[in-house]
Design a protein around this motif. Structure first.
Motif, short mmCIF file in Angstrom:
data_model
loop_
_atom_site.label_atom_id
_atom_site.label_comp_id
_atom_site.label_asym_id
_atom_site.label_seq_id
_atom_site.Cartn_x
_atom_site.Cartn_y
_atom_site.Cartn_z
N LYS A 1 5.04 -63.64 30.99
CA LYS A 1 5.05 -64.74 31.48
C LYS A 1 4.58 -65.93 31.64
CE LYS A 1 1.52 -60.72 33.35
NZ LYS A 1 2.58 -59.77 31.92
N LEU A 2 4.30 -66.53 29.64
CA LEU A 2 4.10 -67.70 29.79
C LEU A 2 5.36 -68.36 29.44
CD1 LEU A 2 2.41 -70.27 28.47
CD2 LEU A 2 2.23 -69.09 26.49
N PHE A 3 5.96 -67.48 29.26
CA PHE A 3 7.19 -68.40 28.44
C PHE A 3 8.68 -68.29 29.98
CE2 PHE A 3 5.60 -68.18 24.70
CZ PHE A 3 5.50 -69.49 24.58
N GLY A 4 8.52 -67.85 30.79
CA GLY A 4 9.05 -67.10 32.31
C GLY A 4 10.20 -66.63 31.66
N LEU A 5 10.20 -65.54 31.35
CA LEU A 5 11.72 -64.53 30.56
C LEU A 5 10.70 -63.34 31.03
CD1 LEU A 5 12.36 -66.57 27.76
CD2 LEU A 5 13.80 -66.22 29.47
N PRO A 6 10.32 -62.99 32.42
CA PRO A 6 9.41 -61.14 32.52
C PRO A 6 11.07 -60.58 32.09
CG PRO A 6 9.70 -62.99 34.85
CD PRO A 6 9.99 -63.13 33.44
N GLY A 7 11.65 -60.71 32.34
CA GLY A 7 12.98 -59.23 32.56
C GLY A 7 13.24 -58.64 30.85
N LEU A 8 12.99 -60.20 30.04
CA LEU A 8 12.95 -59.92 28.75
C LEU A 8 12.58 -58.88 27.66
CD1 LEU A 8 14.56 -61.22 26.69
CD2 LEU A 8 12.94 -62.39 25.05
N ARG A 9 10.89 -58.56 28.56
CA ARG A 9 10.54 -57.29 27.21
C ARG A 9 10.15 -58.05 26.73
NH1 ARG A 9 7.53 -57.44 31.12
NH2 ARG A 9 6.94 -55.41 30.37
N ALA A 10 8.73 -58.47 26.05
CA ALA A 10 8.17 -59.38 24.54
C ALA A 10 6.55 -59.15 24.98
CB ALA A 10 9.01 -59.86 23.78
N GLY A 11 6.22 -58.55 23.67
CA GLY A 11 4.77 -58.61 24.26
C GLY A 11 4.02 -58.00 22.53
N PHE A 12 2.66 -58.00 22.40
CA PHE A 12 2.14 -57.42 21.38
C PHE A 12 1.08 -57.25 21.29
CE2 PHE A 12 2.11 -61.83 20.81
CZ PHE A 12 0.75 -62.05 20.63
N ALA A 13 0.29 -55.99 20.77
CA ALA A 13 -0.91 -55.89 20.09
C ALA A 13 -1.69 -56.29 18.93
CB ALA A 13 -0.72 -53.98 20.55
N VAL A 14 -2.99 -56.95 18.91
CA VAL A 14 -3.39 -56.89 18.14
C VAL A 14 -4.55 -56.27 17.61
CG1 VAL A 14 -5.04 -59.07 16.72
CG2 VAL A 14 -2.43 -59.61 18.26
N ALA A 15 -5.04 -55.58 16.24
CA ALA A 15 -5.84 -54.70 16.30
C ALA A 15 -6.11 -54.93 14.40
CB ALA A 15 -5.66 -52.87 16.28
N THR A 16 -6.82 -54.46 13.91
CA THR A 16 -7.24 -54.06 12.31
C THR A 16 -7.89 -52.86 12.31
OG1 THR A 16 -9.87 -55.45 12.96
CG2 THR A 16 -8.20 -56.85 12.76
N GLY A 17 -7.74 -52.97 10.34
CA GLY A 17 -8.07 -51.46 9.86
C GLY A 17 -7.08 -50.38 9.94
N ASP A 18 -7.81 -49.23 10.39
CA ASP A 18 -7.60 -47.49 11.05
C ASP A 18 -7.38 -48.26 12.22
OD1 ASP A 18 -8.93 -47.49 8.51
OD2 ASP A 18 -10.64 -45.78 9.46
N ARG A 19 -7.79 -48.98 13.33
CA ARG A 19 -6.98 -48.81 14.27
C ARG A 19 -5.78 -49.70 14.57
NH1 ARG A 19 -9.60 -47.98 19.30
NH2 ARG A 19 -11.17 -47.28 17.49
N ARG A 20 -5.77 -50.67 14.00
CA ARG A 20 -3.73 -51.49 13.37
C ARG A 20 -3.40 -49.92 12.91
NH1 ARG A 20 -0.11 -50.79 9.32
NH2 ARG A 20 1.23 -53.02 9.83
N ASP A 21 -3.84 -49.41 12.10
CA ASP A 21 -3.16 -48.05 11.43
C ASP A 21 -2.20 -47.15 12.68
OD1 ASP A 21 -3.07 -49.42 8.74
OD2 ASP A 21 -4.49 -48.59 8.04
N ALA A 22 -3.51 -46.99 13.17
CA ALA A 22 -3.01 -46.00 14.27
C ALA A 22 -1.92 -45.99 14.66
CB ALA A 22 -4.29 -45.57 14.64
N LEU A 23 -2.09 -47.76 15.70
CA LEU A 23 -1.27 -48.03 16.86
C LEU A 23 0.06 -48.27 15.80
CD1 LEU A 23 -3.34 -50.89 18.35
CD2 LEU A 23 -3.05 -49.00 19.39
N ALA A 24 0.43 -48.81 14.58
CA ALA A 24 1.38 -48.82 14.03
C ALA A 24 2.27 -47.86 13.85
CB ALA A 24 1.34 -49.95 12.90
N THR A 25 1.36 -46.55 13.74
CA THR A 25 2.09 -45.37 13.62
C THR A 25 2.03 -44.76 15.03
OG1 THR A 25 0.14 -45.11 11.65
CG2 THR A 25 2.01 -42.86 12.57
N ALA A 26 1.55 -44.74 16.08
CA ALA A 26 2.12 -44.08 17.28
C ALA A 26 3.30 -45.12 18.02
CB ALA A 26 0.61 -44.57 17.55
N ARG A 27 3.56 -46.24 17.20
CA ARG A 27 4.51 -47.42 18.24
C ARG A 27 5.78 -46.53 17.64
NH1 ARG A 27 7.83 -50.78 16.44
NH2 ARG A 27 7.38 -50.88 14.33
#
Length: 353
Positions: free
Chosen positions: A204-230
């Motif tokens: 949205k900010l960079f005017g490229l909605p068709g490119l499909r790029a983003g990210f999540a930010v998390a720490t600790g066990d929650r970060r590990d769970a998201l990294a594993t499930a990705r």
């Protein structure tokens, strides 16, 4: 994802105009992209003959610098919505409840329901006031800042206090910052709390909605769970190369924020002649058309070559449209399509008289 819930689920409406002959004010994306993205994309296309590095080190470093966190806390995703789904998949089970704001992004409730959980709707501007009794019954709470479609951002102190109550209640807090990059506000990633997960969108900010790029930010066990499930190789090479490049275009971001701030206020003043306009910190304005027929307002704008968002599809809204904030030339076309005087033109006519 719960199979039974998927079978009974449905899609939700969004902005975005497929007709290239219409000027699209229904989607809240930057009309400009940073200089040089074409060259970066072209180089990345050749690199796409190999699988991407699944660790995405350069992309994660750029994202971490942008929101001020550790690169290890960044989980690359193909867009902000993919980050939201990933968090919900790792947090919700059938039978859970999740606090969902309204009026707000329709995908929150849909994604909650797809997990077999139940959305518990709360007014977006009252959600951060929710106390322990309600929080303890909910596995997840979602906040959107700035909120879509209203545009107002949450006070940082109120968000931090709410995050603390979520932690005390054992409730995961998902903060959707899809439009926060259009402001100079700090990310909730700086709270550095394990039960808080941030979802960000680049496109949205960079005017490229068709490119499909983003990210999540998390720490600790929650970060590990998201990294594993990705999913492996979940973001393509062109998206991460262009994304990392864009995240470091500080001058572009500053110019965008300044332009949006100026144009949003100019549009708000002009639109207020005909509509009730909600205060906004975002690259869009929510307008109450009053006793006018929403469909007629939309159709009249389309006849003038401009597409605007029917905001009655958001829960709790029945007489509203939403318009994006673009560049000056496009914004003037929008104002004309809505039958609104350009304030600068009015001032010039007054001076001439």
């Amino acid at each position: 994802m719960d199979p039974d819930s998927v079978r009974t689920g449905s899609r939700v409406p969004h902005g975005g105009e497929p007709d290239p002959d219409l000027l699209d004010f229904s989607a809240n994306t930057n009309p400009r992209a940073p200089d040089g993205v074409g060259d970066v994309y072209a180089a990345a296309l050749e690199e796409s003959r190999r699988y991407p590095d699944d660790d995405y080190p350069a992309y994660r470093r750029a994202a971490a610098e942008f929101v001020d966190c550790d690169p290890a806390e960044v989980i690359p995703t193909p867009g902000g919505l993919a980050a939201i789904r990933l968090v919900m998949e790792c947090t919700l089970e059938p039978g859970d409840e999740a606090l969902v704001p309204y009026p707000s992004f329709g995908e929150y409730a849909r994604e909650v329901s797809l997990q077999g959980a139940t959305p518990r709707f709360v007014r977006y501007d009252e959600l951060c006031e929710i106390g322990p009794a309600v929080l303890e019954a909910c596995a997840l709470a979602v906040v959107c800042t700035p909120n879509n479609p209203t545009g107002d951002a949450i006070d940082p102190d109120a968000l931090e206090a709410f995050a603390t109550r979520c932690g005390d209640a054992g409730t995961t807090l998902l903060v959707d910052e899809a439009f926060l990059g259009f402001t100079d506000r700090s990310s909730a990633a700086e709270l550095d709390l394990e039960h808080v997960v941030v979802a960000r969108s680049l496109t949205k900010l960079f005017g490229l909605p068709g490119l499909r790029a983003g990210f999540a930010v998390a720490t600790g066990d929650r970060r590990d769970a998201l990294a594993t499930a990705r999913r492996a190789w979940s973001v393509g090479t062109p998206a991460v190369r262009v994304g990392a490049y864009c995240l470091r275009q500080d001058a572009f971001v500053r110019e965008t924020r300044a332009r949006v701030t100026h144009e949003r206020e100019r549009m708000r003043e002009a639109l207020a002649e005909r509509f009730e306009v909600h205060p906004s910190d975002a690259p869009y304005l929510l307008c109450d058309v009053g006793d006018r027929d929403v469909s007629t307002v939309i159709d009249d704008a389309r006849a003038a070559g401009v597409s605007i968002r029917d905001a009655t599809t958001f829960r709790g809204l029945d007489s509203h449209v939403r318009v994006a904030v673009k560049d000056r030339t496009a914004n003037d076309r929008l104002l004309a399509a809505l039958g609104v005087h350009n304030r600068d033109d009015v001032d010039r006519e007054t001076e001439h008289d």
